[in-house]
Structures are given as C-alpha cells and as structure tokens.
Design a protein around this motif. Sequence first.
Motif: not given
Length: 622
Positions: A175-180, A360-364, A383-391, A555-557
């Motif tokens: 993710s962006g934060g992990q790259k930093q 990345a996401l689990q049963e959101v 999983g934030k960026s993965t979630l919005i990429s689904h939208l 990856g979970r809410v």
Amino acid sequence: MRMPFLKEQILKQMQGFSHAESASHIRSEDRLIMIDEASFAYPVSGESSSSIVALKNVSIKANQGRHIAILGRNGSGKTTLAKLINALEIPDQGKVIVFGHDTSDESALWSIRQTCGMVFQNPDNQIVGTTVEEDIAFGPENLGIPSAEIRHRVDQSLIRVGLEQYAVKAPSQLSGGQKQKLAIAGILAMRPACIILDEATSMLDPKSAKDFFKLIKELQQEFSLTIIEITHDIENAILADYIYIMQQGEIFFSGTPREVFTRPDKVLAAGLDLPQHLYINHLFQKSFSLEALEKLCKKYPNDIFTPEETADAMFELNNIANPQMIAVSTTKYNSSNKTIISVENLSYTYQKGTKFAVDALQEVSFQVKQGEMVAIVGHSGSGKSTLISHLNGLIVPQTGQVEIMNLNTHNKKDIREIRKFLGLLFQYPEHQLFENTVYEDIAFGPKQFGFSESVIEKNVKQAIDIVGLPQDIMHRSPFELSGGQQRRVAIAGVLATDCEIYVLDEPAAGLDPIGQQEIINYIMHLRELNKTVILVTHDMKLAARADRILVLNQGRVTAYDTVENVFSNQILLEDAGLEVPPAYKFARLISEKFSSEITGYTAEEVSYNLLKHLSSRRKYNA
C-alpha cells in the motif's frame, strides 16, 4: 523479544560514527550542517522564460545530534533546501557545508551522500528493488557493506518498520503507507549520520508515524543522529530542537518550538497551523477583552506552551473575566434514507492461489446513504485503497457483491454506468493528468460520458470555480503548473463529471494547512450540493468531519459507526493503529480543569463548546 539484541547490534554497527563524533580532535565545523546565504533557481526552458527562484539568501545551522524542523507552505523552498543538504542540487550562490564537506566539491559528494540519507515525500520515487528486501539492501550495497552485514541490516530495518512479513514481496504489492515504510527502512539500513525527512510520514497511519518518530528520537539520543525534518505536521514539529519557518524561498522566522508556537499570529500569517491545544487557546482568547488578556500576562509572565500550561491559563482567564460568545459555523448536512452504496461480504486476495497471496479484504459489508460523508480509516495496508477500487469497478469482487445506485460491478455493462455516478480521486491526484491543456484535462471525463459541448463547458467552468483556478490557465499545459495547481486541476477533472458520489483517497496528504483547508472546502461544497462523499484518510481531524467512520483492520471492518462512538473506543483505535484527534485529547484535559464535559474533535468545535458551556453556566448562576 529481539529488541535488546537489535539495540546492541546497532550500537556496535554505529561505533564508527559515535567514536569519531565524540573524538575531541574533530573540528567544530565538522560536527554540523551549515547553509550560508544560499540561493538557488530552477532554469525554465524557452528563451523568454526566466528562472524560478526557489531559495534566496538562506542561512541555517544544524549541530550534530540536533533535530531541526523546517516548516512552510507548499512551494516555499523546503524540498529544494533538503536537496542542497544532500548535494542533489548545488547552490547558485552561497555555501552548503555538510560535516566539513563543501557540496560544491565534486570529490566530496560520495562522503556527503554516505553521511546523509534522504526519505522523499513520494516513496515511489526512491523504490528500485524487485522485492522489499532487495530494495532495502540497495543502499548498503552501494556503500560497499559486506554481504553478511547487509543481510543483518535488512532484517533489522524490516523489523524496525514492521515489514518483516513482506520481505520477499514486490514493492508494487504494498500500500502507499507500506511503501513509505519501505523507503524509511532503506535509509535506516544505510546507518547515516544524518536523516533528511521530506514529509516522510504523510502517508502513514497515526500509530506507524508515532512509532517511527519514537525510533528516530531513540537513534538521535543514542548515536547523535542529526535529523532534518520537512513537515506540515505541527504536532511532530513540537518534538524538534529548533524550527525554521520558510516563506517564498526565505527564512521567515525561527526559534525553539516554544519560541515559535507562542507567537500564534506570526505562525498563522505564514499559512501554517498551530498545535491544536495552542490553537484552541488562541480561539478562546479572542472572546476576551484586551484588559483581561493583559491581566493574564501579568499572572503568567512566561510563555504558555504545554497542554497543561495552556489548560491552566485558560481556566485562570475565565476567572479574570467573562468571555463573549463568538459565532462559529455549525452547519449540519442532511442525508436521505436511500441506500446509494451497498457492499456485502466482499473479499479479495491479491495473487490468489500463489505463495505471494495477500488477503486484502475479508467479508467486508457496509451501506452508505445518499448525501452522507463516510470516512474510511485504518492502518497502512488495512485494505482501504483496495476497497475503494471495488466501488467503481476497477477491481471486480472475487466473492461478495458491490452495488452502486442499484448497479452491480459484476456486470460489465453496469460498470460504465457506475462510473458516471461515481468519481474516484487517487492518492497523488496530479498523477492523473495527461492532456495537452488544462481545459482538455478537466473536460476529458465529461467527454467520455457523452455530455454535450454546452454541458461540458458549463461543468468545466463550475469545477474551476470550486477549486479556485483562474480562467487564464485553461489553455496552458497542466505540466507547466505548480504542484498545488496540478492537484486543483486533477480535482476539477473529477468534479466536472458532476457525479452523485465522490471517492477521495488521501486528497490532502502532503499539503500545507491552507491547502488542506481548500480540500475541506471542496468537500463541504459537495455536501451542500447533497453529494455523497467517501473519504479515505489517515488524518483524524479530517475524519472527524464525517457522519460515520468505517474502520478497517487487516482487511476486516471492525467498526462502522458515528464519529463519537468510534473515537470514544480507545481499544478499537489502538488495535487499528489509530488515535483520537489532538483537539479531542485536549478537550479531555480542559474537561477536568473546568469540571465539565467539553466535547469536540476540531479546535473550532472544542473552543465553541467551551464558550457555550461557560455562557450557559453564567446564565444559570445569574
């Protein structure tokens, strides 16, 4: 378990630095970074174009082992200054001396860059390895460190930034934060005597940022590490030994954190923010007469700086005189009961079925109503960026359902329609620019949706009005604009589609306080238009403005609730790598001081609620 061992090993590895630095025979000028009357201008192509002046007669001194914070608005020259220190640029005039080496001396460049490690604002700009561990090893390899030692340093750095489980993964999987975090780990592995941080924590979650600065301060104390920090995070700047504030390429003023932040009018005039407790006090004092403030100064002759000092002074000021209420905007936005976004049991795994698989996401599951503002928060890699990429159908669910305006992302025909309703703004939105002119770039989205020329023209005009762009740049290339203007163009391009839903991924990251406020103003304007806003952010002050907060953890809410309920759950926040906003912390402190429950998540809210409480208590006593 391994931390004592790691600390011992780092001490051994840095003995060369610490012994040399403590030796009495070393000249004083070899123990500091000194910038003397430095000026620098970037050349501009074209015969009629003049150079862009970035720095004018700047002088700075950083003694060995000191933490220096450099503040200023975007475009004030901070990053250019950092590049001069690391000899990435050479001053046109003046001198830059780094631990006894003149940066204009080409023979000294290797020594300077061996001594100074720099973490850039955008981590993608300094990632070169095919795997995480290879990238961390790149710096030590170029320094000629033995292989066994490199292996040890890489392992240590991975643990230090919390990426040990990602060692063999490709950086593109982070993710962006992990790259930093990866960029930071690469610099730590080089064991520099000076670390230059250019907004190095802007993409990190609050806990990761806090842990990183704790690590940096430990290294500073143990090994006389020199820290040059470029930041817009005022709460971090308090930890520095000395602060320089830049404005239009010059030093506006400087001093210790106490000397700087106890001059609120000057800090605010520079386009910067104050630590939240001091800003609350600044707003609070505005409701008192000059006579009352003069009496307070006599009682408190020394500067008021710490949260405890500030709370005491605010309580005393209320005893000296009665405050007058100041009008504060408390606009409430309405949302309907109509569900506009529905996500059910959404799961997604990158590189599924391979040894590199990442869940990345689990049963959101969650729903968003029309007109709502929802903040999505969580630790880096949650999983934030993965979630919005689904939208908007950039990623199609492997399991589960995503419905936007009753359209399903599983249906390819629906995805095109979904994108007419939902606009997505990525991290670093200026990277979304690609057309020849500003007008063409902003108009690109509406054209793809088949809008008529008259509607396109109207939408473009409305968009540039919202973001405050002048009409005369419409025919310029977007790549000729400043970074701030480019971001405005990218935002205008999304606004011009006139969607019902706007999804914004860290839109304010790396911006100065005025730039952040502009983003907030854009969001509030969308809310006035009854648009639905999904905001991904690590900034808890920004998240506090939402109607509801969705917390992602691994990856979970783990929560989807009101701001009040989320921020009051300390265990939940700690587990997700989050913290309450600084203003909320200070509200707890003054609640104890005033023996009343004072609430609020922004400085304005806390100050207003305190004044409201004092006013009502005064009426009751009367």
